[in-house]
Design an enzyme around this catalytic site. Structure first.
Site, PDB file in Angstrom:
ATOM      1  N   GLU A  44      93.163  28.061 -73.851  1.00  0.00           N
ATOM      2  CA  GLU A  44      92.627  26.778 -74.306  1.00  0.00           C
ATOM      3  C   GLU A  44      93.708  25.712 -74.549  1.00  0.00           C
ATOM      4  O   GLU A  44      93.466  24.537 -74.336  1.00  0.00           O
ATOM      5  CB  GLU A  44      91.824  26.988 -75.602  1.00  0.00           C
ATOM      6  CG  GLU A  44      90.583  27.850 -75.435  1.00  0.00           C
ATOM      7  CD  GLU A  44      89.528  27.199 -74.573  1.00  0.00           C
ATOM      8  OE1 GLU A  44      89.511  25.939 -74.492  1.00  0.00           O
ATOM      9  OE2 GLU A  44      88.723  27.926 -73.960  1.00  0.00           O
ATOM     10  N   SER A  58      57.251  34.102 -47.736  1.00  0.00           N
ATOM     11  CA  SER A  58      56.325  33.125 -47.148  1.00  0.00           C
ATOM     12  C   SER A  58      55.951  31.983 -48.073  1.00  0.00           C
ATOM     13  O   SER A  58      55.276  31.041 -47.634  1.00  0.00           O
ATOM     14  CB  SER A  58      55.058  33.840 -46.670  1.00  0.00           C
ATOM     15  OG  SER A  58      55.356  34.641 -45.543  1.00  0.00           O
TER      16      SER A  58
END
Length: 909
Positions: A108, A384
């Protein structure tokens, strides 16, 4: 001349000198102006920055202690969850092992212990990136900045907030030590799985209450989690966790915290082996909250719903969410026929009109917070359910095809350049079919052909406008049937289908409407709606999908009284029979639902097929949910826009033709056309033929036959259907002939009606009106023979004469006279009883047959007579009385006048 030349030279020199002075004067003015602008800008910027700094919030120590809880409100403004209040363990700096401090700072803020709140090297790099790539493209936040932002500021990327963040970071560094700031940071941040602060995260994931027991790998995992705590959740995404851990370890090596060897050793660890067996229990409505978290993180960069004290207004309908979660949890009352415990499922319920998410079912039997959410994460091949989105929708939108549009489903679709082909799921091919029929029965070959007609680029643009993201950003040939690398979630499919039900208007499905920050600021997050297709496309797709539910592959989703449109979908595996994924997506004018089921893997971790019957689970989820949530609501049908016209079309015509007045009703279908493209030409297929002329019928007594003749055009390619019927009977076809005459032999007496119909040899459906003629066949007169075996017996006990006879001849009744007196009624049977016989009297009995039918009606036959003497009263009785069997009275024998027919129900044939 010399003087003139010198004069001109001097003049030119003077002009050059004047121009040079003018240029210097202009540049001087420009530089002065720029200096003034720069100075004004500097003064203005300083003033603005000064104002922003002056109005920055104070360092409130109470806000530095713990994160603020966020409140989530449902669609009615009622609170349904509070995040950030539980599962928190506070630690002090002394509780932190060096390995964790190194992992966190390397990831960090590598220079955390060296800067004074602002890392200028990182800041200048971020400024350069923001200039080249746009503001907000890269941050320069240190750990101090993050503490300030999470405690006092909103996460929005605004220059004002960034200036205030820098100022407050400097103030925080002057007031608190580095150790205290790091302690604040590690107690404040969210680590996923309902864990706040690093101590709680270590216990949640690894079961370790003492942070000094953490290994290098575990410390690296914890250091990497805050960036994306949900995505890197090791319970749900161990692979993503491992990649993030590798990144942290590499950063630790780069910044000299560990050696390469230590990093490589840590990288070999198996992530699941580090984790505790018991996972944290899920929050109520966890699947929906995950979507809320995702939206806020995407739309409010840097915001954290677990730590920022937000008030979040959502679209959640708790009654719908409760029912969805009921269907996804096993219980005796659950009506869903899950095939086993392994099946997973996910579903989404949207408001069809707005796109608001009403409920999310993330997984089946989910008991873990942050569990994998199949409704919004990952994705599967759509099968489909992709056909309306990628094939038929674009074809209607761009080519304006009708629902009758004819497609040749003649054979498998061969993929160019390969030995592969696209086949229909049932391996059957039916020739020319309509677009409606092809979608109704989910045929693959017509879908791919329609996709080709619409154009690949058009299809991709159409689908992307509906929220579909294609693999590699490029559409593939198998995308129209959902068989490519492109994967979708139920949320994406529901969002796309909703646009069909909403007149072609789409906006991204959303769970959050508004966010209110601690300082009272409000941010509206409701997405803007956009027209992505014509209203004719939306309506015509909807109408075809209603056919799917009414009489196609989706009939199991039909709900009485509700106008439902929807589509089934399954996928397949290349070398295994069955489907690994099953889908159903459908909608009414009120709600849109997409449901998925699957999640099976084999012993090698590869996708596996759903057990027998399991592919129907999404349909059951849809039907039960839609039926439940639609109770008590008015659900109007979809309204046909003026851009669409309904037209009756002659079935099989290609291109489409209007039916003629002679087209049979069975050969007419009603289909939808974009207005202006409907057919105008009338079909001639069923034009009526002219009837025959000069029809005659003659009876020939010698041959007992009827000769029929007629006239017709000799060049016509027709045949003649000849039928006949006796009066009172049905017409029966006798022959189909190409001659203009025929003979009906062995006819029976009676009146015949002869009918001739002209039939086309090219199409037997094309016929003429019948031509008819009548002819009577007379019944031949026969001789009426006399009765035989005439006999009379006197019954002394009853005082009657029993007369009997036999008869063989045409139908007749019998006239009986006694001593010249004729009996009042004709006898229908073969006998009669004559009463009132007088003893000692002689009686002459005469029987005459009389014809009863046809040519013999009323004709009298030859008479027969019999004489009987009745003994007198003084005659001695015989030595032995002969027993005379009792004879039936007139009309009582088997063929008498009053004989009743036998009951047909009891007759054996």
């Amino acid at each position: 001349m010399t003087e003139n030349r010198q004069s001109r030279t001097a003049s030119r020199a003077a002009r050059r000198k004047q121009k040079k002075k003018q240029k210097k004067s202009i540049w001087k003015k420009i530089l002065i102006a720029l200096a003034i602008v720069f100075l004004a800008t500097a003064i203005g910027t300083t003033a603005v920055f000064g104002y922003w700094i002056a109005t920055a919030p104070e360092l409130d120590e109470s806000k530095l202690a713990d994160p603020f809880s966020s409140s989530l409100l449902d669609k009615d403004g009622k609170e349904f969850a509070v995040l950030g209040t539980d599962n928190r363990k506070k630690i002090e700096y002394e509780d932190l092992p060096q390995v964790l401090i190194d992992a966190v700072t390397a990831t960090e803020d590598a220079r955390f212990f060296k800067h004074h709140g602002i890392d200028f090297r990182r800041l200048f790099g971020a400024i350069l990136a923001n200039i080249t790539d746009g503001f907000g493209s890269q941050g320069a936040s240190t750990i101090t900045h993050q503490v300030v932002e999470k405690s006092f500021l909103s996460p929005e990327k605004k220059i004002k907030l960034k200036v205030q963040e820098q100022w407050l970071a400097l103030k925080l560094e002057r007031k608190y030590s580095k150790e205290e700031i790091l302690e604040m940071y590690l107690n404040k941040i969210f680590y996923g799985a309902n864990s706040y602060g690093v101590a709680q995260a270590a216990e949640t994931y690894f079961g370790k209450s003492d942070l000094h027991d953490l290994t290098l790998a575990e410390a690296a995992i914890l250091a990497g989690l805050p960036q994306r705590p949900t995505a890197y959740n090791p319970f749900e995404n161990p692979d993503a966790t491992k990649k993030r851990m590798h990144t942290v370890l590499d950063l630790m090596v780069r910044h000299g915290k560990i050696t390469e060897e230590e990093a490589e050793e840590a990288k070999q660890v198996d992530i699941p082996s580090l984790l505790v067996e018991k996972r944290p229990e899920s929050n109520p409505y966890d699947a929906f909250i995950q979507q809320v978290q995702q939206e806020i993180e995407e739309k409010l960069d840097g915001a954290n719903i677990f730590t920022d004290g937000l008030t979040i207004h959502t679209t959640l309908d708790t009654s719908i969410q409760d029912y969805v979660e009921f269907l996804l949890k096993d219980s005796e009352e659950n009506p869903i026929p899950y095939p086993d415990d392994e099946m997973q499922a996910g579903m989404v319920v949207l408001d069809t009109k707005t796109g608001a998410i009403k409920a999310i079912g993330g997984s089946r039997n989910n008991e873990n917070i942050g569990g994998f959410n199949y409704a919004i994460h990952g994705g599967s091949q759509p099968g489909s359910v992709a056909k309306p989105i990628i094939a038929y929708g674009p074809a209607i939108e761009y080519n304006k095809i009708s629902t009758y549009h004819q497609i040749n489903d003649d054979k498998p679709y061969e993929i160019a350049g390969t030995d592969k082909a696209i086949r229909n799921w049932n391996r059957q091919y039916q020739g020319w079919v309509s677009a409606r029929y092809a979608l109704q029965w989910s045929l693959n070959v017509p879908a791919v052909k329609v996709f080709d007609e619409a154009g690949w680029a058009n299809a991709q643009q159409f689908a992307e406008n509906l929220g579909i993201e294609f693999a590699n950003d490029e559409i593939a040939l198998t995308d129209p049937i959902g068989g490519s690398q492109t994967e979708v979630t139920p949320l994406q499919i529901a969002g796309a289908y909703r646009a069909f039900g909403n007149e072609g208007i789409y906006n991204e499905p959303y769970a959050v409407t508004k966010v209110v920050f601690q300082d009272g600021r409000e941010v509206d997050l409701t997405p803007d709606a956009e027209v992505v297709m014509a209203d004719y496309t939306a309506y015509m797709i909807t109408d075809m999908l209603k056919t799917v539910v009414r009489e196609g592959t989706g009939t199991a989703a039909n709900i009485s009284g509700l106008p439902v449109a929807g589509k089934t979908g399954t996928t397949n595996l290349e070398h295994k029979e069955g489907s690994p994924d099953a889908w159903f997506a459908g909608y009414t004018t009120n709600f849109t639902i997409a449901a998925w089921a699957g999640g099976y893997t084999d012993e090698n971790g590869n996708r596996d097929v759903i057990p027998q019957g399991g592919t129907q689970v999404p349909i059951h989820l849809f039907r039960h949910t839609m039926q439940e949530i639609s109770q008590g609501l008015e659900t109007p049908d979809f309204e046909r826009p003026s851009s669409v016209v309904e037209v009756k079309v002659e079935k099989g015509s290609n291109p489409p033709r209007l039916p003629s007045e002679f087209t049979p009703a069975s050969e007419i279908v009603t289909e939808l056309f974009v207005k202006g493209t409907e057919p105008t030409e009338v079909s001639e297929k069923f034009d009526e033929l002219d009837p025959v002329t000069g029809l005659t019928a003659t009876y020939d007594e010698e041959t007992n036959s009827i000769h029929v003749e007629w006239k017709y055009d000799e060049e016509a390619d027709v045949s003649f259907e000849v039928s006949a019927a006796l009066a009172g009977s049905e017409m029966q076809v006798l022959s189909l002939t190409e001659d203009t005459a025929m003979t009906i032999s062995e006819v029976e007496p009676g009146e015949y009606q002869i009918q001739v119909v002209v039939v086309s040899n090219e199409d037997e459906e094309i016929r003429s009106e019948p031509a008819t003629v009548k002819v009577t066949v007379a019944e031949e007169e026969e001789n009426i023979p006399p009765v035989q075996n005439l006999n009379a017996v006197y019954d002394e006990n009853r005082g009657i004469i029993d007369v009997t006879w036999s008869y063989q001849g045409p139908p007749a009744a019998f006239e009986v006279s006694v001593n010249g007196q004729v009996h009042s009624n004709l006898v229908q049977g073969n006998g009669i009883e004559i009463s009132g016989a007088v003893p000692g009297t002689t009686y002459q009995i005469i029987v005459t047959p009389i014809g009863q039918r046809g040519a013999n009606e009323g004709v009298r036959g030859e008479s027969a007579s019999f004489t009987i003497d009745i003994p007198g009263e003084t005659s001695p009785p015989p030595e032995e009385e002969e027993e005379i069997p009792e004879q039936p009275a007139d009309g009582e024998n088997g063929e008498g006048e009053n004989e009743q027919p036998q009951d047909e129900d009891n007759v054996e044939e």
